[in-house]
Design an enzyme around this catalytic site. Structure first.
Site, PDB file in Angstrom:
ATOM      1  N   LYS A   1       0.833  -1.198   0.000  1.00 56.21           N
ATOM      2  CA  LYS A   1       0.000   0.000   0.000  1.00 56.21           C
ATOM      3  C   LYS A   1       0.881   1.267   0.000  1.00 56.21           C
ATOM      4  O   LYS A   1       2.101   1.188   0.205  1.00 56.21           O
ATOM      5  CB  LYS A   1      -0.917  -0.032   1.231  1.00 56.21           C
TER       6      LYS A   1
ATOM      7  N   TYR B   1     -12.346  -2.511  -2.876  1.00 60.63           N
ATOM      8  CA  TYR B   1     -12.820  -2.529  -1.491  1.00 60.63           C
ATOM      9  C   TYR B   1     -14.345  -2.502  -1.395  1.00 60.63           C
ATOM     10  O   TYR B   1     -14.890  -2.124  -0.352  1.00 60.63           O
ATOM     11  CB  TYR B   1     -12.205  -1.358  -0.720  1.00 60.63           C
TER      12      TYR B   1
ATOM     13  N   ASN C   1      -1.531  -0.254   7.504  1.00 65.45           N
ATOM     14  CA  ASN C   1      -1.042  -1.611   7.772  1.00 65.45           C
ATOM     15  C   ASN C   1      -0.278  -2.237   6.616  1.00 65.45           C
ATOM     16  O   ASN C   1      -0.132  -3.459   6.539  1.00 65.45           O
ATOM     17  CB  ASN C   1      -2.190  -2.509   8.266  1.00 65.45           C
TER      18      ASN C   1
ATOM     19  N   HIS D   1      -1.882  -5.488   1.465  1.00 67.59           N
ATOM     20  CA  HIS D   1      -3.164  -6.163   1.242  1.00 67.59           C
ATOM     21  C   HIS D   1      -2.871  -7.569   0.732  1.00 67.59           C
ATOM     22  O   HIS D   1      -1.962  -7.759  -0.069  1.00 67.59           O
ATOM     23  CB  HIS D   1      -3.994  -5.424   0.182  1.00 67.59           C
TER      24      HIS D   1
ATOM     25  N   GLU E   1      -9.808 -10.238  -7.507  1.00 69.44           N
ATOM     26  CA  GLU E   1      -8.868  -9.125  -7.332  1.00 69.44           C
ATOM     27  C   GLU E   1      -7.717  -9.186  -8.338  1.00 69.44           C
ATOM     28  O   GLU E   1      -7.285  -8.150  -8.846  1.00 69.44           O
ATOM     29  CB  GLU E   1      -8.333  -9.140  -5.894  1.00 69.44           C
TER      30      GLU E   1
HETATM   31  P1  IDP Z   1      -7.544  -7.072   5.552  1.00 65.20           P
HETATM   32  O1  IDP Z   1      -6.759  -6.006   4.822  1.00 65.20           O
HETATM   33  O2  IDP Z   1      -6.727  -7.691   6.638  1.00 65.20           O
HETATM   34  O3  IDP Z   1      -8.188  -8.077   4.636  1.00 65.20           O
HETATM   35  P2  IDP Z   1     -10.197  -5.896   5.866  1.00 65.20           P
HETATM   36  O4  IDP Z   1     -11.120  -6.169   6.991  1.00 65.20           O
HETATM   37  O5  IDP Z   1     -10.528  -6.479   4.534  1.00 65.20           O
HETATM   38  O6  IDP Z   1      -8.727  -6.309   6.325  1.00 65.20           O
HETATM   39  O7  IDP Z   1     -10.100  -4.317   5.726  1.00 65.20           O
HETATM   40  C1  IDP Z   1      -9.490  -3.745   4.588  1.00 65.20           C
HETATM   41  C2  IDP Z   1      -8.579  -2.623   5.042  1.00 65.20           C
HETATM   42  O8  IDP Z   1      -9.379  -1.585   5.596  1.00 65.20           O
HETATM   43  C3  IDP Z   1      -7.606  -2.999   6.154  1.00 65.20           C
HETATM   44  O9  IDP Z   1      -6.419  -3.589   5.670  1.00 65.20           O
HETATM   45  C4  IDP Z   1      -7.341  -1.661   6.798  1.00 65.20           C
HETATM   46  O10 IDP Z   1      -6.367  -0.935   6.067  1.00 65.20           O
HETATM   47  C5  IDP Z   1      -8.673  -0.959   6.649  1.00 65.20           C
HETATM   48  N1  IDP Z   1      -9.476  -1.086   7.862  1.00 65.20           N
HETATM   49  C6  IDP Z   1     -10.161  -2.177   8.284  1.00 65.20           C
HETATM   50  N2  IDP Z   1     -10.788  -1.942   9.436  1.00 65.20           N
HETATM   51  C7  IDP Z   1     -10.508  -0.664   9.743  1.00 65.20           C
HETATM   52  C8  IDP Z   1     -10.867   0.197  10.845  1.00 65.20           C
HETATM   53  O11 IDP Z   1     -11.594  -0.179  11.771  1.00 65.20           O
HETATM   54  N3  IDP Z   1     -10.375   1.477  10.794  1.00 65.20           N
HETATM   55  C9  IDP Z   1      -9.574   1.927   9.806  1.00 65.20           C
HETATM   56  N4  IDP Z   1      -9.212   1.159   8.760  1.00 65.20           N
HETATM   57  C10 IDP Z   1      -9.671  -0.106   8.739  1.00 65.20           C
HETATM   58 MG    MG Z   2      -9.677  -7.822   3.233  1.00 63.80          MG
END
Ligand code: IDP
Ligand code: MG
Length: 150
Positions: free
Chosen positions: A10, A50, A113, A116, A127
């Site tokens: 990212k 997303y 984080n 992805h 994807e």
């Molecule tokens: P993942 O990336 O581990 O699959 P997902 O639940 O699919 O996690 O969420 C997609 C992305 O959205 C996450 O990687 C993170 O960057 C962001 N995200 C998820 N939950 C939150 C939140 O509660 N606050 C802010 N960003 C979030």
């Molecule tokens: Mg995800």
């Protein structure tokens, strides 16, 4: 054919100079890199990618973040590639990601984080097709393969 999964470094990962670190960890684990490009994600692509999160409060921030600066998009191949990449990345929230994982070693905030990875083989197929044209994914042999897979 072995399973394929989409991995994105990212914008935070690229800006922090950690793209190589992410690639290196996946290479060392043994997965095979079959597609890779540096790209700027459009608003349209971000919303499609997303789409499952469209109703979540963080959706707007997530779309503006992923489109804010270039990413490195990759396709990695292995038996069980989806699960292997997910456990190499660590939990979504770096606060709870295990040490030794990408997010657990390199991040501290859920909104930054770093990476992805597709969450299921079905998501991976969707994807990979969103980010790559078929001719951008290469098939090749690695001499080392028999030292990685029995
Ligand atoms: P993942 O990336 O581990 O699959 P997902 O639940 O699919 O996690 O969420 C997609 C992305 O959205 C996450 O990687 C993170 O960057 C962001 N995200 C998820 N939950 C939150 C939140 O509660 N606050 C802010 N960003 C979030
Ligand atoms: Mg995800």
């Amino acid at each position: 054919m072995a399973e394929r999964t989409l991995v994105l470094v990212k914008p935070d990962g690229v800006q922090r100079g950690l793209a190589g670190e992410v690639i290196s960890r996946l290479e060392r684990r043994g997965l095979k890199l079959v597609g890779m490009k540096l790209m700027q994600v459009s608003d349209d692509l971000a919303r499609q990618h997303y789409g499952e999160h469209v109703d979540r409060p963080f959706f707007g921030g997530l779309v503006s973040f992923i489109t804010s600066s270039p990413i490195v998009a990759m396709v990695w191949e292995a038996n069980n590639a989806v699960e292997i990449v997910r456990n190499t990345m660590g939990q979504t929230n770096p606060v709870s990601s295990a040490a030794g994982t990408i997010r657990g070693d390199l991040g501290i905030d859920i909104g930054r984080n770093l990476v992805h990875g597709s969450d299921s083989p079905e998501s991976a197929e969707r994807e990979v097709n969103l980010f790559f044209r078929p001719e951008e994914i290469l098939s090749y042999e690695r001499a080392v393969d028999s030292w990685i897979n029995e």
